[in-house]
Write a protein that holds these residues in place. Structure first.
Motif, mmCIF file in Angstrom:
data_model
loop_
_atom_site.group_PDB
_atom_site.id
_atom_site.type_symbol
_atom_site.label_atom_id
_atom_site.label_comp_id
_atom_site.label_asym_id
_atom_site.label_seq_id
_atom_site.Cartn_x
_atom_site.Cartn_y
_atom_site.Cartn_z
ATOM 1 N N PHE A 156 8.214 -4.526 -3.139
ATOM 2 C CA PHE A 156 6.774 -5.365 -2.525
ATOM 3 C C PHE A 156 7.614 -6.575 -1.488
ATOM 4 C CE2 PHE A 156 4.758 -9.416 -3.325
ATOM 5 C CZ PHE A 156 3.590 -8.693 -3.260
ATOM 6 N N TRP A 157 8.164 -7.350 -2.073
ATOM 7 C CA TRP A 157 8.612 -8.384 -1.037
ATOM 8 C C TRP A 157 9.496 -7.886 0.123
ATOM 9 C CZ3 TRP A 157 7.133 -12.673 -2.284
ATOM 10 C CH2 TRP A 157 6.657 -13.592 -3.622
ATOM 11 N N SER A 194 -7.048 -5.506 -4.897
ATOM 12 C CA SER A 194 -6.332 -5.638 -3.828
ATOM 13 C C SER A 194 -5.235 -4.604 -3.960
ATOM 14 C CB SER A 194 -4.910 -6.632 -4.827
ATOM 15 O OG SER A 194 -4.876 -6.351 -5.958
ATOM 16 N N GLY A 210 -1.079 -11.033 -0.904
ATOM 17 C CA GLY A 210 -0.307 -10.778 -1.703
ATOM 18 C C GLY A 210 0.526 -11.615 -2.464
ATOM 19 N N LEU A 211 0.592 -12.940 -2.014
ATOM 20 C CA LEU A 211 1.286 -13.701 -3.044
ATOM 21 C C LEU A 211 0.091 -14.111 -3.961
ATOM 22 C CD1 LEU A 211 2.412 -15.594 0.302
ATOM 23 C CD2 LEU A 211 3.254 -14.260 -1.458
ATOM 24 N N TYR A 266 -1.963 -3.636 -2.347
ATOM 25 C CA TYR A 266 -0.629 -4.759 -2.530
ATOM 26 C C TYR A 266 -0.337 -3.993 -3.777
ATOM 27 C CZ TYR A 266 0.569 -7.561 1.533
ATOM 28 O OH TYR A 266 0.566 -8.512 2.787
ATOM 29 N N SER A 267 -1.387 -3.497 -4.279
ATOM 30 C CA SER A 267 -0.986 -2.956 -5.802
ATOM 31 C C SER A 267 -0.701 -1.552 -5.518
ATOM 32 C CB SER A 267 -2.139 -2.792 -6.326
ATOM 33 O OG SER A 267 -3.101 -3.950 -6.819
ATOM 34 N N ASP A 325 6.762 -1.724 -7.491
ATOM 35 C CA ASP A 325 7.935 -3.337 -7.214
ATOM 36 C C ASP A 325 8.987 -3.306 -6.601
ATOM 37 O OD1 ASP A 325 5.137 -3.872 -8.731
ATOM 38 O OD2 ASP A 325 6.290 -3.409 -11.102
ATOM 39 N N ALA A 356 -1.962 -12.126 -5.700
ATOM 40 C CA ALA A 356 -1.531 -10.581 -7.048
ATOM 41 C C ALA A 356 0.170 -10.985 -7.393
ATOM 42 C CB ALA A 356 -2.461 -9.615 -6.503
ATOM 43 N N LYS A 357 0.930 -11.385 -7.076
ATOM 44 C CA LYS A 357 2.440 -11.411 -7.493
ATOM 45 C C LYS A 357 2.770 -12.595 -8.093
ATOM 46 C CE LYS A 357 3.000 -6.950 -7.096
ATOM 47 N NZ LYS A 357 2.950 -6.016 -8.109
ATOM 48 N N THR A 358 2.102 -14.044 -7.476
ATOM 49 C CA THR A 358 2.426 -15.196 -7.965
ATOM 50 C C THR A 358 1.279 -15.627 -8.732
ATOM 51 O OG1 THR A 358 2.087 -16.422 -5.725
ATOM 52 C CG2 THR A 358 3.950 -15.412 -5.992
ATOM 53 N N SER A 359 1.721 -17.029 -8.816
ATOM 54 C CA SER A 359 0.897 -18.130 -9.678
ATOM 55 C C SER A 359 -0.128 -19.410 -8.203
ATOM 56 C CB SER A 359 2.121 -18.943 -11.122
ATOM 57 O OG SER A 359 2.449 -19.277 -10.227
#
Length: 775
Positions: free
Chosen positions: A328-329, A317, A172-173, A320-321, A325, A175-178
């Motif tokens: 999520f974490w 994904s 999931g990192l 996690y999708s 929101d 998809a949600k982070t850079s």
């Protein structure tokens, strides 16, 4: 009423504890099932019916294979409460002559746990099918190979589970982070290294957290599933109908069949439920699965299907999708914790299966560590831990895409389930004594379903499944080579053992010089005198006054009661002072540190001597006679009543000498030495021993003398004699046999633990006798 309440409380407690050790692998499968299902050609079938059909397949796969097959049938095939591949094999070996182990004895069947309560199969006539397998060595070899394939899949799962679990939990990192994917892989590797490095410390301090973590994880994914059902597509409940499976294959065709390699991931970890049965009970596991795990997983898969039916672009994904929101974490952190718990349980299961393979002669000698402060039944094997860690890191770095890891993982799990399906009909027919029709129906129904899944998984060999085949072939080859070489070596020992006539012709002194002390000669033979003994005497014609041939053997049952472990007998007449001690253990028994083996051995032999003088009499005595062998226990009727006084006379003058020995943990020997110090006369130089069993009268005066010689020898010195063999194939052997024995088996013998380490023999007391074996 109180008893029923206590039983209910016990079931609830075990059900609660089972979440942390049994259901971890199965509970994290929603992380990657849909992502791996909609891979390849199925990505072009993005319709609501396709999504509903995939969920219907998942639902009925879990229902038929996990719920019905395992919860109803397989969990009932326990071996005195233990489960797993080797439990099924041990059951078959006890109820039929399927075992290739050559050290079986009639006395083993008299162990109280050898047959289950009310088991009448031992008295039933043998069927034609059963007799055919028993007479055919190839059939028994094929059965062993099938079991070894299953155990190799367990070890392969131990390699792949940490990799797929940890990698999927932190996907999931991306998809949600850079963060780059390579960075996420390095994070996964760091977590895996920490997981394996901490294995040697045990899980006793954190095990109480496993169950709450997994329960919270299941409740979270079930809640997310309900949220997605209500929010995105409440009509998804219609997919519970198997009609949507027909619609799925009608629309997708060959692409739908290929997607079964992803669908089967929903039942990965089901075999672990059966393997960890020994820690709990079948009732508690069924309660936990049916009331919590099964409904939570169904709600989660249904919720993902509802979300994907309206968001086809989220398929890569999906898990996690589908998480809102704001949550999520927290869900990501719980997924990482759940993955670590699942990996921990699978690593422990890997240690357990390797220990069972080793116990039944199917794996090289490895160091097995168990500490009293650890969780009951938990063990640690250093060699396996580091090998599995290296392989896990290798596959994690090699397969950058978790889908390829998942395909390899799915092939291993489904192959293991398929092996169990082939063993169950034999259990139904030979152990449960059901008609062969039930066995045929079982294999036809579940075998057909699983064969379709296995065929689909085999197609994924180029996309990751090849690592499963490579690892399983490697571990199967090691296990079979070790079993083959060990069996050939045992048969060679049996062929070259010393005839009793030659021993008896030597007389009580055996034609050698006898020195004070006790010699413990370790041998794999359960009968006869090993060639190691005569080889030693040929090179050094002196030996100890008391000789004990010690055979440590594994009986195909999980545990042997402590009072039934020692099988004691005599070799030759009483004046020879030669005994045989067979120490029996179950395939899950673990030697505990601190066991005072020497004291237990001396007390068991003393008990045997007194039982023999009594003609094996007494209604309170546990006994099982195999020729001149009898089951005794060190703390029995006579063993706790030993005492000895030693007087010494000195013609030249008077003096007193005292000896205090405090390294013994046996109360009997401590009392013996205390009386020795109290009764030691002051005149001393010539030692005169008197052995006195407390409050015991013997019909034969020679018994006192023999007991005296036994304890005196133990006090003088105890030496351990172990054979150190060099194994080679005969010159006229075929090329394959020479390759297996001279190269593979010899390599494994040179690079595994020595027998002295495995038997916990003090190095200062160890004597190795070199032997050459030509197999």
């Amino acid at each position: 009423m109180a008893d029923r309440r206590n039983r209910c409380n016990q079931v609830l407690l075990l059900a609660y504890q089972s979440f942390g050790l049994v259901f971890g692998d199965l509970s994290i499968s929603p992380l990657y099932v849909y992502k791996c299902t909609f891979y390849g050609g199925l990505r072009h079938h993005q319709t609501e019916d396709t999504i509903f059909g995939a969920f219907s397949l998942i639902f009925w796969t879990i229902t038929l294979l996990s719920l019905i097959k395992y919860m109803v049938f397989v969990l009932s095939a326990d071996d005195n409460g233990e489960g797993g591949i080797f439990a099924l094999y041990a059951l078959l070996c006890r109820h039929a002559r399927f075992s290739l182990l050559p050290n079986q004895q009639a006395a083993d069947e008299e162990i109280s746990t050898y047959y289950g309560p009310g088991d009448a199969s031992r008295n039933l006539p043998s069927s034609a099918f059963k007799s055919l397998i028993e007479r055919n060595k190839r059939s028994k070899t094929a059965l062993l190979v099938l079991v070894l394939v299953g155990t190799s899949m367990v070890i392969t799962i131990g390699v792949l589970t940490p990799a797929i679990s940890v990698s999927s939990s932190i996907d999931g990192l991306v998809a949600k982070t850079s963060l780059k994917h390579s960075t996420v892989v390095m994070i996964a590797c760091a977590l895996l290294v920490g997981l394996f490095v901490l294995q040697h410390r045990g899980t006793n301090k954190v095990a109480f957290l496993f169950a709450p973590i997994m329960i919270l994880w299941l409740l979270i994914i079930a809640t997310v599933g309900v949220y997605n059902i209500v929010t995105w597509n409440p009509s998804v409940y219609k997919a519970l109908s198997p009609y949507y499976i027909y619609v799925f294959f009608r629309e997708t065709g060959i692409d739908g069949w290929l997607s079964l390699g992803g669908i089967l991931l929903c039942i990965t970890g089901t075999e672990a439920i059966f393997a960890e049965l020994g820690q709990f009970t079948a009732t508690s596991i069924r309660f936990a699965f049916c009331c919590v795990v099964y409904p939570c997983l169904v709600l989660q898969y249904m919720g993902q299907a509802a979300f994907l039916s309206k968001n086809f672009s989220a398929l890569p994904s999906s898990f996690y999708s589908s998480i809102p929101d704001p949550f999520f974490w927290p869900v990501l952190m719980m997924a990482m914790l759940a993955a670590m718990v699942a990996s921990q349980a699978v690593i422990f299961a890997t240690f357990s299966i390797v220990k069972q393979c080793y116990a039944l002669g199917c794996f090289p000698r490895v160091k097995i560590v168990h500490k009293p402060r650890w969780v009951l039944g938990q063990i640690y094997i250093p060699e396996i831990n580091w090998v599995v860690m290296i392989l896990t890191l290798a596959v994690t770095i090699c397969f950058q895409d978790t889908r390829h890891l998942a395909f390899a993982f799915g092939l291993a799990c489904m192959t293991l389930a398929f092996v169990t399906t082939w063993l169950m009909p034999l259990i139904i027919n030979f152990v449960w004594n059901r008609n062969i029709v039930f066995s045929v129906l079982f294999i036809l129904f579940f075998g057909t379903i699983e064969l379709v899944f296995v065929a689909s998984a085999l197609v994924k060999i180029p996309k990751g499944g090849w690592i499963t085949l490579l690892l399983s072939l490697f571990f199967t080859f090691i296990s079979y080579v070790w079993h083959y070489g060990s069996r050939k070596k045992y048969l060679c020992d049996q062929h070259n053992k010393v005839p009793m006539k030659s021993i008896l012709s030597l007389g009580p002194s055996l034609g050698i010089i006898k020195v004070p002390g006790m010699g413990l000669i370790y041998t794999e033979l359960a009968s006869g005198v090993p060639a190691t003994f005569t080889h030693f005497l040929t090179n050094l014609p002196a030996f100890y006054q008391v000789v004990v041939f010690v055979c440590c053997k594994t009986v195909p049952i999980p545990y042997v009661p402590q009072k039934e472990r020692y099988l004691i007998g005599r070799i030759g007449p009483k004046t020879y002072r030669m005994y045989r001690c067979i120490i029996r253990a179950g395939y899950k028994d673990v030697n505990k540190d601190g066991d005072d083996f020497e004291d237990e051995l001396v007390m068991s032999i003393a008990e045997f001597i007194q039982l023999e003088s009594e003609g094996y009499g007494g209604s309170n005595t546990d006994r099982s006679i195999d020729g001149r062998l009898a089951v005794v226990k060190a703390s029995n009727k006579f063993g706790t009543r030993l005492s000895r006084s030693i007087s010494e006379a000195n013609i030249a003058g008077s003096s007193r000498s005292q000896t205090t020995v405090t390294n013994s943990k046996s109360p009997a020997l401590l009392r013996l030495r205390a009386e020795y110090e109290q009764e030691l006369p002051r005149l001393s130089m010539r030692r005169m021993f008197q052995f006195r069993p407390m409050d015991t009268k013997f019909r034969q005066p020679q018994v006192k003398e023999e007991l005296f010689d036994l304890v005196n020898a133990k006090d003088a010195e105890v030496a351990y004699i172990v054979g150190h063999g060099h194994v080679k194939a005969k010159r006229n052997s075929v090329f394959v046999k020479r390759l297996v024995i001279n190269v593979a088996y010899s390599f494994l013998r040179k690079n595994c633990r020595s027998p002295g380490v495995m038997l916990n023999i003090p190095h200062i007391c160890l004597i190795k006798v070199g032997m050459n074996y030509y197999l």
